[in-house]
Design an enzyme around this catalytic site. Structure first.
Site, PDB file in Angstrom:
ATOM      1  N   ASN A  89       0.781  -1.055   0.179  1.00 21.28           N
ATOM      2  CA  ASN A  89      -0.382  -0.423  -0.352  1.00 21.28           C
ATOM      3  C   ASN A  89       0.439   1.152  -0.377  1.00 21.28           C
ATOM      4  O   ASN A  89       0.314   2.314  -0.193  1.00 21.28           O
ATOM      5  CB  ASN A  89      -0.605  -0.474   1.456  1.00 21.28           C
ATOM      6  CG  ASN A  89      -1.668   1.466   1.408  1.00 21.28           C
ATOM      7  OD1 ASN A  89      -2.300   1.625   0.480  1.00 21.28           O
ATOM      8  ND2 ASN A  89      -1.151   2.165   2.430  1.00 21.28           N
ATOM      9  N   LYS A  95       2.290  17.196  -4.592  1.00 22.30           N
ATOM     10  CA  LYS A  95       1.119  18.141  -4.103  1.00 22.30           C
ATOM     11  C   LYS A  95       1.216  18.529  -5.833  1.00 22.30           C
ATOM     12  O   LYS A  95       1.927  18.945  -5.959  1.00 22.30           O
ATOM     13  CB  LYS A  95       1.230  18.895  -2.939  1.00 22.30           C
ATOM     14  CG  LYS A  95       0.700  18.005  -1.706  1.00 22.30           C
ATOM     15  CD  LYS A  95       0.099  17.560  -1.559  1.00 22.30           C
ATOM     16  CE  LYS A  95      -0.354  17.319  -0.134  1.00 22.30           C
ATOM     17  NZ  LYS A  95      -1.617  15.904  -0.460  1.00 22.30           N
ATOM     18  N   GLN A 105      10.638  14.588  -9.393  1.00 19.83           N
ATOM     19  CA  GLN A 105       9.411  14.518  -9.252  1.00 19.83           C
ATOM     20  C   GLN A 105       8.819  12.686  -9.654  1.00 19.83           C
ATOM     21  O   GLN A 105       9.120  11.940  -9.038  1.00 19.83           O
ATOM     22  CB  GLN A 105       7.717  15.660  -9.936  1.00 19.83           C
ATOM     23  CG  GLN A 105       8.453  16.787  -8.453  1.00 19.83           C
ATOM     24  CD  GLN A 105       6.749  17.118  -9.433  1.00 19.83           C
ATOM     25  OE1 GLN A 105       5.344  16.446  -9.270  1.00 19.83           O
ATOM     26  NE2 GLN A 105       6.643  18.176  -9.233  1.00 19.83           N
ATOM     27  N   TYR A 193       2.913  10.262 -11.184  1.00 23.00           N
ATOM     28  CA  TYR A 193       2.246   9.240 -10.379  1.00 23.00           C
ATOM     29  C   TYR A 193       1.622   8.418 -11.303  1.00 23.00           C
ATOM     30  O   TYR A 193       1.723   7.345 -10.768  1.00 23.00           O
ATOM     31  CB  TYR A 193       1.575  10.472  -9.460  1.00 23.00           C
ATOM     32  CG  TYR A 193       0.769   9.557  -8.904  1.00 23.00           C
ATOM     33  CD1 TYR A 193       0.535   9.177  -7.379  1.00 23.00           C
ATOM     34  CD2 TYR A 193      -1.091   8.797  -8.780  1.00 23.00           C
ATOM     35  CE1 TYR A 193      -0.200   8.411  -6.671  1.00 23.00           C
ATOM     36  CE2 TYR A 193      -1.844   8.270  -7.981  1.00 23.00           C
ATOM     37  CZ  TYR A 193      -0.922   8.069  -6.533  1.00 23.00           C
ATOM     38  OH  TYR A 193      -1.767   7.480  -6.068  1.00 23.00           O
ATOM     39  N   VAL A 195       2.655   7.746 -14.051  1.00 29.64           N
ATOM     40  CA  VAL A 195       3.594   6.143 -14.901  1.00 29.64           C
ATOM     41  C   VAL A 195       4.100   5.621 -13.532  1.00 29.64           C
ATOM     42  O   VAL A 195       4.437   4.382 -13.735  1.00 29.64           O
ATOM     43  CB  VAL A 195       5.012   7.220 -15.414  1.00 29.64           C
ATOM     44  CG1 VAL A 195       5.393   6.309 -15.779  1.00 29.64           C
ATOM     45  CG2 VAL A 195       4.461   7.761 -16.830  1.00 29.64           C
ATOM     46  N   THR A 232      -7.514  11.461   2.430  1.00 31.60           N
ATOM     47  CA  THR A 232      -6.237  11.012   3.057  1.00 31.60           C
ATOM     48  C   THR A 232      -5.287  12.112   2.845  1.00 31.60           C
ATOM     49  O   THR A 232      -5.554  12.824   2.388  1.00 31.60           O
ATOM     50  CB  THR A 232      -5.904   9.826   2.852  1.00 31.60           C
ATOM     51  OG1 THR A 232      -5.249  10.045   1.438  1.00 31.60           O
ATOM     52  CG2 THR A 232      -6.280   8.444   2.664  1.00 31.60           C
TER      53      THR A 232
HETATM   54  P1  NAP Z   1      -0.888   8.626   3.035  1.00 33.35           P
HETATM   55  O1  NAP Z   1      -2.223   9.170   3.370  1.00 33.35           O
HETATM   56  O2  NAP Z   1      -0.146  10.156   2.036  1.00 33.35           O
HETATM   57  O3  NAP Z   1      -0.498   7.159   3.104  1.00 33.35           O
HETATM   58  C1  NAP Z   1       0.890   7.189   2.865  1.00 33.35           C
HETATM   59  C2  NAP Z   1       1.624   5.405   3.529  1.00 33.35           C
HETATM   60  O4  NAP Z   1       2.816   5.460   2.866  1.00 33.35           O
HETATM   61  C3  NAP Z   1       1.853   6.477   4.864  1.00 33.35           C
HETATM   62  O5  NAP Z   1       1.792   5.262   5.780  1.00 33.35           O
HETATM   63  C4  NAP Z   1       2.707   6.753   4.617  1.00 33.35           C
HETATM   64  O6  NAP Z   1       4.360   7.027   5.382  1.00 33.35           O
HETATM   65  C5  NAP Z   1       3.565   5.548   4.109  1.00 33.35           C
HETATM   66  N1  NAP Z   1       5.283   5.189   2.699  1.00 33.35           N
HETATM   67  C6  NAP Z   1       5.335   6.269   2.129  1.00 33.35           C
HETATM   68  N2  NAP Z   1       6.488   6.067   1.733  1.00 33.35           N
HETATM   69  C7  NAP Z   1       6.530   4.970   2.435  1.00 33.35           C
HETATM   70  C8  NAP Z   1       8.212   4.570   2.748  1.00 33.35           C
HETATM   71  N3  NAP Z   1       9.113   4.429   1.241  1.00 33.35           N
HETATM   72  N4  NAP Z   1       8.302   3.122   2.988  1.00 33.35           N
HETATM   73  C9  NAP Z   1       7.303   3.287   3.952  1.00 33.35           C
HETATM   74  N5  NAP Z   1       5.780   3.521   4.001  1.00 33.35           N
HETATM   75  C10 NAP Z   1       5.795   4.711   3.264  1.00 33.35           C
HETATM   76  O7  NAP Z   1      -1.803   8.029   1.523  1.00 33.35           O
HETATM   77  P2  NAP Z   1      -3.028   7.228   0.593  1.00 33.35           P
HETATM   78  O8  NAP Z   1      -4.292   8.153   0.250  1.00 33.35           O
HETATM   79  O9  NAP Z   1      -3.024   6.042   2.297  1.00 33.35           O
HETATM   80  O10 NAP Z   1      -2.463   6.199  -0.599  1.00 33.35           O
HETATM   81  C11 NAP Z   1      -2.278   4.853   0.249  1.00 33.35           C
HETATM   82  C12 NAP Z   1      -1.935   3.821  -1.134  1.00 33.35           C
HETATM   83  O11 NAP Z   1      -3.041   4.371  -2.089  1.00 33.35           O
HETATM   84  C13 NAP Z   1      -1.195   4.716  -2.126  1.00 33.35           C
HETATM   85  O12 NAP Z   1       0.016   3.881  -2.602  1.00 33.35           O
HETATM   86  C14 NAP Z   1      -1.281   5.301  -2.847  1.00 33.35           C
HETATM   87  O13 NAP Z   1      -0.895   6.039  -4.158  1.00 33.35           O
HETATM   88  C15 NAP Z   1      -2.708   4.637  -3.199  1.00 33.35           C
HETATM   89  N6  NAP Z   1      -3.768   5.795  -3.866  1.00 33.35           N
HETATM   90  C16 NAP Z   1      -4.709   6.932  -3.198  1.00 33.35           C
HETATM   91  C17 NAP Z   1      -5.948   6.861  -3.840  1.00 33.35           C
HETATM   92  C18 NAP Z   1      -6.434   7.854  -3.124  1.00 33.35           C
HETATM   93  O14 NAP Z   1      -6.963   8.932  -3.452  1.00 33.35           O
HETATM   94  N7  NAP Z   1      -6.142   8.585  -1.730  1.00 33.35           N
HETATM   95  C19 NAP Z   1      -6.068   6.695  -4.990  1.00 33.35           C
HETATM   96  C20 NAP Z   1      -5.404   6.405  -5.442  1.00 33.35           C
HETATM   97  C21 NAP Z   1      -4.776   5.522  -5.008  1.00 33.35           C
HETATM   98  P3  NAP Z   1       4.508   8.102   6.494  1.00 33.35           P
HETATM   99  O15 NAP Z   1       3.154   8.679   7.295  1.00 33.35           O
HETATM  100  O16 NAP Z   1       5.515   7.692   7.149  1.00 33.35           O
HETATM  101  O17 NAP Z   1       5.058   8.838   5.405  1.00 33.35           O
END
Ligand code: NAP
Length: 276
Positions: A89, A95, A105, A193, A195, A232
Site C-alpha cells: 500500500n 501535491k 518528481q 504518479y 507512470v 487521506t
Molecule cells: P497517505 O495517507 O499519504 O499514506 C501513505 C502511507 O505510505 C503513509 O503511511 C506513508 O508513511 C507511507 N509511505 C510512504 N513512503 C513510504 C516508504 N518509503 N516506506 C514505507 N511507507 C511509506 O496516502 P493514502 O491515500 O493512504 O495512499 C495509500 C495508497 O493508495 C498509495 O499507494 C496511493 O498511491 C494509493 N491511492 C490513493 C488514493 C487516494 O485517493 N487517497 C487513490 C488511488 C490510490 P509516512 O507517514 O511515513 O509518510
C-alpha cells in the site's frame, strides 16, 4: 515457529493502509502487522487501534530501504515460516502545487511507488505461503496515464509477454527522459504518479503470470487495485470515500477465500475487474 497465519500491510501508519490494517484486525484469522518507515508513527498507530479494541503488531518497514525490507523478510521467515497476506500500500504523490522540477518528481515518485514496491515483491513473494494473497495498491491514475501514452508504449504495457526486466527498463527510461526533457516526445504522459502506477499495475500482471508458471499448485492470487478517491493526506478532504471505504477493495482481494481461483493478475476497482 508460529503456525498462526500472518498479514503485512506496507505504509500503514495512516490513510488507506491504516484502514486496511483495521479491517484485517477484524476479519483476518491471524497476526496483522502494521508497518511504517518511522517506528514512532507506527507505534502510535498501533496504540490508536488498541483504543478501538483491536490488536495489530508492529514492524518497521521503509520500502525505499532494501536492508529494512530484508530484515522484515528474515523476521517473517523465522517467526512464521513465511507470509500469508501482503498488501503493498505504501506510496507517495507530490501535491499539485509542488514546484519541484518534473524530473525530480519523476525520480522520487518512481523510486518509492515502483522501485520500492518491486523490491518488497522481490524479497517477499518467494516466502508467500500456499493460498497466499498479494494486493498491490495502484490507482485509476494508472489507466488514465496508460491512455496518455503513445500507441507504442500502450502496446508494451498491455503486452502479455512483457518481462519484469523490460518493465524496469521502461520505468528507468521514463525518469531519464524527464531529466532530458524529452519524455513527451518519447511518448510519455505528463504525470509521474500516473507512470509510477502504470508500473505497479503492469508489475502485478507480470508477477501473476510468473506465479502461474512457477508456483501453479500453490493457489496464490495476486492483483493490483484502485481504492477509489479517498480522504487521506494524499488526496485531501474533498475526496469521496472514507479511508474505511477505500480499504474495502484491497481487503476483499487480501481475503479471497481459499477455494477462489480468481481474480488473479487483474486490475480491480470497486471489487470489479477493470479492462487494462
Ligand atoms: P497517505 O495517507 O499519504 O499514506 C501513505 C502511507 O505510505 C503513509 O503511511 C506513508 O508513511 C507511507 N509511505 C510512504 N513512503 C513510504 C516508504 N518509503 N516506506 C514505507 N511507507 C511509506 O496516502 P493514502 O491515500 O493512504 O495512499 C495509500 C495508497 O493508495 C498509495 O499507494 C496511493 O498511491 C494509493 N491511492 C490513493 C488514493 C487516494 O485517493 N487517497 C487513490 C488511488 C490510490 P509516512 O507517514 O511515513 O509518510
Amino acid at each position: 515457529m508460529s503456525s498462526v497465519p500472518v498479514a503485512v500491510v506496507t505504509g500503514s501508519n495512516k490513510g488507506i493502509g491504516f484502514a486496511i490494517v483495521r479491517a484485517l484486525c477484524k476479519q483476518f484469522p491471524g497476526d496483522v502487522y502494521l508497518t511504517a518507515r518511522d517506528p514512532g508513527r507506527g507505534q502510535e498507530a498501533v496504540a490508536k487501534l488498541q483504543e478501538e479494541g483491536l490488536r495489530a503488531l508492529f514492524h518497521q518497514l521503509d520500502i525505499d530501504d532494501l536492508q529494512s525490507i530484508r530484515v522484515l523478510r528474515d523476521f517473517l521467515k523465522e517467526k512464521y515460516g513465511g507470509l500469508n497476506v501482503l498488501v503493498n500500500n505504501a506510496g507517495i504523490a507530490f501535491k499539485v502545487r509542488d514546484t519541484s522540477p518534473f524530473a525530480v518528481q519523476a525520480e522520487v515518485t518512481l523510486k518509492t511507488n515502483f522501485f520500492g514496491t518491486r523490491n518488497v515483491c522481490t524479497e517477499l513473494l518467494p516466502i508467500m505461503k500456499p493460498y497466499g494473497r498479494v494486493v498491490n495498491v495502484s490507482s485509476m491514475a494508472s489507466s488514465s496515464a496508460l491512455r496518455g501514452c503513445s500507441q507504442e508504449l500502450q502496446k508494451k504495457f498491455r503486452s502479455d509477454t512483457i518481462t519484469e526486466e523490460e518493465l524496469v527498463e521502461l520505468m528507468t527510461k521514463f525518469v531519464e527522459d524527464t531529466k532530458k526533457s524529452v519524455h513527451e516526445k518519447e511518448g510519455w504522459p505528463n504525470t509521474a504518479y500516473g507512470v509510477s502506477k502504470i508500473g505497479v499495475t503492469v508489475l502485478s500482471r507480470i508477477q501473476a503470470r510468473m506465479l502461474n508458471e512457477k508456483r501453479k499448485g500453490d493457489h496464490i492470487l495476486l492483483n493490483a487495485c484502485c481504492p477509489g478517491w479517498v480522504r487521506t493526506d494524499m488526496a485531501g478532504p474533498r475526496a469521496t470515500k472514507s479511508p474505511d471505504e477505500g480499504a474495502e477493495t484491497p481487503v476483499y482481494l487480501a481475503l479471497l477465500p481459499s477455494d477462489a481461483d480468481g481474480p488473479h493478475g487483474q486490475f480491480v476497482s470497486d471489487k470489479t475487474v477493470q479492462t487494462w
